[in-house]
Scaffold this motif. Structure first.
Motif, PDB file in Angstrom:
ATOM      1  N   GLU A  21      61.140  13.028  69.338  1.00 42.40           N
ATOM      2  CA  GLU A  21      60.611  13.170  67.976  1.00 42.40           C
ATOM      3  C   GLU A  21      59.967  11.867  67.505  1.00 42.40           C
ATOM      4  N   SER A  24      56.703  11.596  69.044  1.00 46.10           N
ATOM      5  CA  SER A  24      55.741  12.545  68.470  1.00 46.10           C
ATOM      6  C   SER A  24      55.134  11.999  67.176  1.00 46.10           C
ATOM      7  N   HIS A  47      51.829  16.409  59.392  1.00 47.00           N
ATOM      8  CA  HIS A  47      52.933  16.655  60.330  1.00 47.00           C
ATOM      9  C   HIS A  47      53.575  15.345  60.787  1.00 47.00           C
ATOM     10  N   SER A  51      57.412  14.876  60.486  1.00 39.35           N
ATOM     11  CA  SER A  51      58.172  14.479  61.673  1.00 39.35           C
ATOM     12  C   SER A  51      59.084  13.285  61.382  1.00 39.35           C
ATOM     13  N   GLU A 112      58.841  20.777  71.522  1.00 42.40           N
ATOM     14  CA  GLU A 112      59.778  20.641  70.397  1.00 42.40           C
ATOM     15  C   GLU A 112      60.405  21.983  70.035  1.00 42.40           C
ATOM     16  N   GLU A 142      58.007  23.106  63.100  1.00 39.76           N
ATOM     17  CA  GLU A 142      57.274  22.999  64.375  1.00 39.76           C
ATOM     18  C   GLU A 142      56.475  24.277  64.630  1.00 39.76           C
TER      19      GLU A 142
HETATM   20 FE    FE Z   1      58.871  17.309  65.478  1.00 39.71          FE
END
Ligand code: FE
Ligand code: FE
Ligand code: FE
Length: 188
Positions: A21, A24, A47, A51, A112, A142
């Motif tokens: 994560e 990401s 996002h 995240s 994810e 997600e």
């Molecule tokens: Fe994520």
């Protein structure tokens, strides 16, 4: 040596996802910079913020387990981000740049989704209701992101289109609620 349990597997996977994560978030920030279409840039920026909250949720799940938040290298995410780097080098300056970026981002989202789906199921089996709720919240984000990216990709001009695809991408804004950000606005 004591026999390992599902709870041990849950903890190990949690470490993997914690690492993934955080990676990401970096990948999304990079994608936001590289994206050319405003809708896509915004989707990546949003996002990335989402995240960062997901990382915080994982910290809460570690707390529920009574463990400190610690990651362990996720080779899958390393591979996916390495592919993204390569694709950016090959296609970053081409007309296919945004399409290729979306493809890379969706590979990450699908990883994810697989992992959070698994963790959520295991949390339920382990009777960790609050962890299950936290993991489900992230899982839904997600999934929404994956759907949004498909919608944006479909709205992008192809080499065969003559005019812009603006109408379709405008629809995307309505399709995906903003509430996931908890009212916080992107700093952009
Ligand atoms: Fe994520
Ligand atoms: Fe992994
Ligand atoms: Fe994601």
């Amino acid at each position: 040596m004591a026999e390992k349990t599902l709870k041990d597997a849950f903890h190990e996977t949690l470490k993997d996802v914690y690492y993934a994560e955080k990676q990401s978030v970096k990948a999304l920030k990079k994608s936001a910079k590289a994206a050319k279409t405003p809708d896509l840039k915004e989707a990546f920026t949003r996002h990335a913020e989402e995240s960062a909250m997901q990382v915080e949720r994982l910290v809460q799940v570690f707390e529920i387990l009574g463990k400190s938040a610690r990651g362990k290298t996720c080779e899958a995410m390393q591979g996916l981000t390495a592919e993204m780097e390569e694709d950016l080098e090959d296609f970053g300056d081409t007309e296919a740049a945004d399409d290729v970026l979306i493809g890379c981002a969706q590979a990450i989202e699908h990883y994810e989704i697989a992992r959070y789906g698994l963790l959520k199921t295991w949390a339920r089996k382990l009777g960790l209701a609050e962890a299950e709720r936290l993991l489900d919240e992230t899982l839904e984000e997600e999934k929404r992101t994956d759907l949004l990216l498909t919608q944006i990709a479909e709205g992008l001009d192809g080499p065969g289109d003559d005019e812009d695809g603006g109408e379709e991408t405008a629809e995307v804004e309505k399709a995906v609620p903003r509430r996931a950000l908890g009212g916080k606005k992107a700093k952009a």
